[in-house]
Design an enzyme around this catalytic site. Sequence first.
Site, PDB file in Angstrom:
ATOM      1  N   LYS A  14      49.662  47.429  45.702  1.00  0.00           N
ATOM      2  CA  LYS A  14      49.595  47.096  44.286  1.00  0.00           C
ATOM      3  C   LYS A  14      48.201  46.526  44.008  1.00  0.00           C
ATOM      4  O   LYS A  14      47.517  46.065  44.913  1.00  0.00           O
ATOM      5  CB  LYS A  14      50.694  46.117  43.887  1.00  0.00           C
ATOM      6  CG  LYS A  14      50.910  44.921  44.798  1.00  0.00           C
ATOM      7  CD  LYS A  14      52.113  44.116  44.339  1.00  0.00           C
ATOM      8  CE  LYS A  14      52.478  43.010  45.329  1.00  0.00           C
ATOM      9  NZ  LYS A  14      53.332  43.495  46.406  1.00  0.00           N
ATOM     10  N   ASP A  51      45.601  36.985  46.422  1.00  0.00           N
ATOM     11  CA  ASP A  51      44.920  38.132  47.041  1.00  0.00           C
ATOM     12  C   ASP A  51      44.683  39.269  46.053  1.00  0.00           C
ATOM     13  O   ASP A  51      44.301  40.367  46.450  1.00  0.00           O
ATOM     14  CB  ASP A  51      45.700  38.629  48.261  1.00  0.00           C
ATOM     15  CG  ASP A  51      47.078  39.177  47.930  1.00  0.00           C
ATOM     16  OD1 ASP A  51      47.688  38.703  46.956  1.00  0.00           O
ATOM     17  OD2 ASP A  51      47.561  40.073  48.644  1.00  0.00           O
ATOM     18  N   SER A  93      49.476  35.832  49.980  1.00  0.00           N
ATOM     19  CA  SER A  93      49.675  36.370  48.634  1.00  0.00           C
ATOM     20  C   SER A  93      49.592  35.289  47.558  1.00  0.00           C
ATOM     21  O   SER A  93      48.570  34.639  47.410  1.00  0.00           O
ATOM     22  CB  SER A  93      51.007  37.123  48.568  1.00  0.00           C
ATOM     23  OG  SER A  93      51.123  37.821  47.350  1.00  0.00           O
ATOM     24  N   HIS A  94      50.677  35.090  46.829  1.00  0.00           N
ATOM     25  CA  HIS A  94      50.711  34.178  45.689  1.00  0.00           C
ATOM     26  C   HIS A  94      51.133  32.768  46.079  1.00  0.00           C
ATOM     27  O   HIS A  94      51.321  31.923  45.209  1.00  0.00           O
ATOM     28  CB  HIS A  94      51.676  34.721  44.633  1.00  0.00           C
ATOM     29  CG  HIS A  94      53.050  34.986  45.179  1.00  0.00           C
ATOM     30  ND1 HIS A  94      53.297  35.976  46.094  1.00  0.00           N
ATOM     31  CD2 HIS A  94      54.237  34.375  44.946  1.00  0.00           C
ATOM     32  CE1 HIS A  94      54.589  35.970  46.405  1.00  0.00           C
ATOM     33  NE2 HIS A  94      55.175  35.009  45.719  1.00  0.00           N
ATOM     34  N   ASP A  99      46.732  37.093  41.328  1.00  0.00           N
ATOM     35  CA  ASP A  99      47.190  36.070  42.267  1.00  0.00           C
ATOM     36  C   ASP A  99      46.163  35.837  43.374  1.00  0.00           C
ATOM     37  O   ASP A  99      45.018  36.296  43.299  1.00  0.00           O
ATOM     38  CB  ASP A  99      48.556  36.444  42.839  1.00  0.00           C
ATOM     39  CG  ASP A  99      48.508  37.639  43.777  1.00  0.00           C
ATOM     40  OD1 ASP A  99      47.606  38.482  43.630  1.00  0.00           O
ATOM     41  OD2 ASP A  99      49.379  37.745  44.665  1.00  0.00           O
ATOM     42  N   ASP A 124      46.511  41.223  44.240  1.00  0.00           N
ATOM     43  CA  ASP A 124      47.312  42.446  44.138  1.00  0.00           C
ATOM     44  C   ASP A 124      48.341  42.356  43.020  1.00  0.00           C
ATOM     45  O   ASP A 124      48.852  43.375  42.566  1.00  0.00           O
ATOM     46  CB  ASP A 124      47.961  42.818  45.475  1.00  0.00           C
ATOM     47  CG  ASP A 124      48.984  41.804  45.971  1.00  0.00           C
ATOM     48  OD1 ASP A 124      49.026  40.668  45.436  1.00  0.00           O
ATOM     49  OD2 ASP A 124      49.727  42.128  46.920  1.00  0.00           O
ATOM     50  N   ARG A 125      48.651  41.159  42.549  1.00  0.00           N
ATOM     51  CA  ARG A 125      49.579  40.994  41.433  1.00  0.00           C
ATOM     52  C   ARG A 125      48.807  40.727  40.146  1.00  0.00           C
ATOM     53  O   ARG A 125      47.645  40.334  40.175  1.00  0.00           O
ATOM     54  CB  ARG A 125      50.544  39.842  41.700  1.00  0.00           C
ATOM     55  CG  ARG A 125      51.399  40.058  42.938  1.00  0.00           C
ATOM     56  CD  ARG A 125      52.372  38.915  43.155  1.00  0.00           C
ATOM     57  NE  ARG A 125      53.065  39.089  44.426  1.00  0.00           N
ATOM     58  CZ  ARG A 125      54.349  38.859  44.624  1.00  0.00           C
ATOM     59  NH1 ARG A 125      55.100  38.433  43.642  1.00  0.00           N
ATOM     60  NH2 ARG A 125      54.896  39.043  45.804  1.00  0.00           N
TER      61      ARG A 125
END
Length: 582
Positions: A399, A301, A124-125, A299, A303-304
């Site tokens: 998300k 990937d 992720s982030h 981010d 999604d944010r």
Amino acid sequence: MVLFKVSTVKTTPFDGQKPGTSGLRKKVKIFKEPHYLHNFVQATFNALSPEKVRGATLVVSGDGRYFSKEAIQIIIKMSAGNGVRRVWVGQNGLLSTPAVSAVIRERIGHDGSKASGAFILTASHNPGGPNEDFGIKYNMENGGPAPESVTDEIFENTKTIQQYLIAEDLLDVDISTIGITSFSGPDGQFDVDVFDSATDYLKLMKSIFDFQSIRKLLTSPKFTFCYDALHGVGGAYAGIFVEELGAKESSLLNCVPKEDFGGGHPDPNLTYAKELVATMGLGKSSLPGEPPEFGAASDGDADRNMILGKRFFVTPSDSVAIIAANAVQAIPYFSGGLKGVARSMPTSAALDVVANHLNLKFFEVPTGWKFFGNLMDAGLCSVCGEESFGTGSDHIREKDGIWAVLAWLSIIAYKNKDNLNGEKLVTVEDIVRDHWTKFGRHYYTRYDYENVDAGAAKELMAHLVKLQSSLEEVNNIVKGIRSDVSKVVDADEFEYKDPVDGSISKHQGIRYLFEDGSRLVFRLSGTGSEGATIRLYIEQYEKDASKTGRESQEALAPLVEVALKLSKMQEFTGRDVPTVIT
């Protein structure tokens, strides 16, 4: 057609392979240990029903971080060894997490096949590189993260695993070139289909938004735009803004995906998205010239998301509330109305006020997108969000950072549909301040204390739980810290009973609720790869329109002081300042 054999390889269990709501995350050096990744993949196959593995179609891709390419080849070979019929891979191994969800739900293969699940390779982030983080998670046939029943079984399997199946002699597949590579094994044909990373996702976005309206906005000389992918996989989708919507190439920042995210921290917030923040006139040393009207970041990937106006930050809590308040008018996908809305418990109650005003179903859920997915699958929720820069809708079961940017562009385009040629532009700041005037403002901030000693973090949380046994004692402490802070009227550990499947989630965060609607929330987060992260959420609601223009940190200063002293943050953690403030 190339032939391959299946080997059974002996292995031994590893400690600490329990996947959380965001999958399994560890340092790259851990994942590169012999059999470590293999064990987790086989444990996942063993946790799935046979029809979801043998003869099935799986997606294997991710955010392109360091070790992804090697991991993809390992998972391809293990898929072949376990009887999977075909594996779909985004070109160069790149698919955003929301795009994976879209591919599972929407893509139809050349032979009519549909995917039943996916291995997503992302942390992720979190940072990437040889000494940084790697991660893997499994998503189900609805496009959403595996439920707790599956992740628990994966974990149990990792504790007892003795062997895994792999086609060791399978040649590495060229994942840089679009096309199908076919092999033949004990169960028959096995295909690896490498496809364009953006095509299916773009098709879905075009079915949701009015691209012509957004294009009119982005090509207007009155409107300026900036998108920062932070060298994450969002860069693979940045062409949507330029090629489809007419934005200038120069409006894209850091849109070449890199294994180490350019040495940066791919987390779209005011601390880590430094170049975008400076470009938008919000940094300590802003860039020369007039900032763009609109800026956004995603981010690692994708999604944010973070949404910015000219010299103006939109909190994620306000963002989802404003999207919900304007969705029916501004976004064609929602023209028939919203089924309901939902937020994570730590997210501010701005969405609650919109739901009440619009008479919408409303749900408060624990942190973790799977809880939204249950509501969406049951037809109960259209728009949802969380304070940790996650916003989305029922178009997929994750998300979606690019979706959130397009949603905001749609709202701006709708607000300016009659004045792009002459009238003053309705800005991001105008939209947010108008929202506060109508619905009130939820002053809100989050303090993150990252890589705290895990034992110290648990002691702090235990201290806060113990305090809850006596609200009288809590209020005496609060009044001793700040006499101008409201009275605590309730305190608990948040517990959620899922209205769809009846499952109960306990210990989801420690809450202190004040008489004036203020809240303090404390949570331990599992999104890091080592240590613990303590998240402190502070919120105060202001209905008086004449008082909604204060600086957030100024308005929240009394509650911040109470939170830090009540929790004994410095005493337990040794930290006198948080790592990140959002």
